[in-house]
Design a protein around this motif. Structure first.
Motif, PDB file in Angstrom:
ATOM      1  N   ASN A  10     -21.804 -43.935-103.274  1.00 45.65           N
ATOM      2  CA  ASN A  10     -22.486 -42.993-104.162  1.00 45.65           C
ATOM      3  C   ASN A  10     -22.543 -41.637-103.482  1.00 45.65           C
ATOM      4  O   ASN A  10     -22.166 -41.501-102.316  1.00 45.65           O
ATOM      5  N   LEU A  11     -22.994 -40.646-104.201  1.00 46.49           N
ATOM      6  CA  LEU A  11     -23.033 -39.287-103.667  1.00 46.49           C
ATOM      7  C   LEU A  11     -23.807 -39.203-102.366  1.00 46.49           C
ATOM      8  O   LEU A  11     -23.365 -38.554-101.408  1.00 46.49           O
ATOM      9  N   LYS A  12     -24.942 -39.873-102.294  1.00 47.16           N
ATOM     10  CA  LYS A  12     -25.763 -39.812-101.087  1.00 47.16           C
ATOM     11  C   LYS A  12     -24.979 -40.302 -99.869  1.00 47.16           C
ATOM     12  O   LYS A  12     -24.978 -39.657 -98.812  1.00 47.16           O
ATOM     13  N   GLU A  13     -24.286 -41.428-100.000  1.00 49.35           N
ATOM     14  CA  GLU A  13     -23.501 -41.976 -98.897  1.00 49.35           C
ATOM     15  C   GLU A  13     -22.285 -41.095 -98.577  1.00 49.35           C
ATOM     16  O   GLU A  13     -21.995 -40.828 -97.401  1.00 49.35           O
ATOM     17  N   VAL A  14     -21.568 -40.658 -99.605  1.00 46.78           N
ATOM     18  CA  VAL A  14     -20.367 -39.849 -99.403  1.00 46.78           C
ATOM     19  C   VAL A  14     -20.718 -38.535 -98.710  1.00 46.78           C
ATOM     20  O   VAL A  14     -20.073 -38.122 -97.745  1.00 46.78           O
ATOM     21  N   GLN A  15     -21.774 -37.899 -99.188  1.00 39.93           N
ATOM     22  CA  GLN A  15     -22.201 -36.630 -98.598  1.00 39.93           C
ATOM     23  C   GLN A  15     -22.670 -36.831 -97.151  1.00 39.93           C
ATOM     24  O   GLN A  15     -22.268 -36.092 -96.248  1.00 39.93           O
ATOM     25  N   PHE A  16     -23.488 -37.827 -96.923  1.00 35.85           N
ATOM     26  CA  PHE A  16     -24.015 -38.087 -95.584  1.00 35.85           C
ATOM     27  C   PHE A  16     -22.879 -38.352 -94.588  1.00 35.85           C
ATOM     28  O   PHE A  16     -22.839 -37.776 -93.495  1.00 35.85           O
ATOM     29  N   HIS A  24     -17.283 -42.821-105.398  1.00 41.85           N
ATOM     30  CA  HIS A  24     -16.889 -43.713-104.304  1.00 41.85           C
ATOM     31  C   HIS A  24     -15.918 -42.952-103.415  1.00 41.85           C
ATOM     32  O   HIS A  24     -15.195 -42.071-103.881  1.00 41.85           O
ATOM     33  N   TRP A  25     -15.883 -43.317-102.140  1.00 44.24           N
ATOM     34  CA  TRP A  25     -14.896 -42.739-101.222  1.00 44.24           C
ATOM     35  C   TRP A  25     -14.541 -43.805-100.203  1.00 44.24           C
ATOM     36  O   TRP A  25     -15.412 -44.472 -99.659  1.00 44.24           O
TER      37      TRP A  25
END
Length: 172
Positions: free
Chosen positions: A69-75, A58-59
């Motif tokens: 999730n990683l996908k959202e945080v990275q994007f 989470h961020w």
């Protein structure tokens, strides 16, 4: 009995030495994990985030956007460094690391963020942000012998409010 006491004392001392070495190794590994995030920022490329962030991370960013999730945080990080953060350098200023367990640690990290201009990086005369310190709380977890970022939350440090911090006036 005396012999048993000596053996127990030696074992206790050995355990303390091993744990201290392990903690030092873990601290260094956590700093390297954080440095990977810094390198991704500096290189404007978060494609390697999967190597140092958990899939279920989470961020929460400075304006309250919550990525799940990683996908959202990275994007989100990639979009921002490609847009208004493209010229914003980040310089780490201080760090405080606290272990909650042998496999969970929290870092409190102060970073200076250079000026930037949301939403697209263009200075419109009234959209300047940054050029100030930012404090982040980063949660690290140790999985399969490696440290990963599991959660992050960053906030601007508002210098004008610092003098009003009640802790500065707390009785000793």
């Amino acid at each position: 009995m005396k012999k048993l006491s000596v053996i127990l004392l030696v074992l206790l001392f050995a355990n303390i030495v091993v744990n201290a070495q392990s903690r030092t190794d873990d601290e260094a590994a956590i700093q390297k994990t954080w440095a990977r995030f810094g390198n991704s920022w500096k290189n404007k490329d978060f494609s390697d985030m999967k190597d140092y962030v958990t899939p279920d991370c989470h961020w929460i960013n400075v304006v309250g956007m919550h990525w799940h999730n990683l996908k959202e945080v990275q994007f989100a990080h990639q979009v921002f460094v490609n847009a208004f953060l493209k010229n914003a350098a980040a310089a780490d200023k201080s760090s405080d690391l606290r272990f909650l367990t042998n496999d969970v640690a929290i870092m409190y990290r102060v970073t200076h963020i250079a000026a930037f201009y949301p939403p697209d990086g263009v200075d419109r005369g009234t959209n300047k942000q940054g050029d100030k310190d930012n404090i982040a709380t980063i949660v690290f977890v140790k999985q399969n012998g490696k440290w990963y970022i599991a959660s992050g939350h960053n906030s601007d440090v508002v210098a004008q409010a610092a003098a009003s911090d009640p802790v500065l006036h707390m009785p000793k």
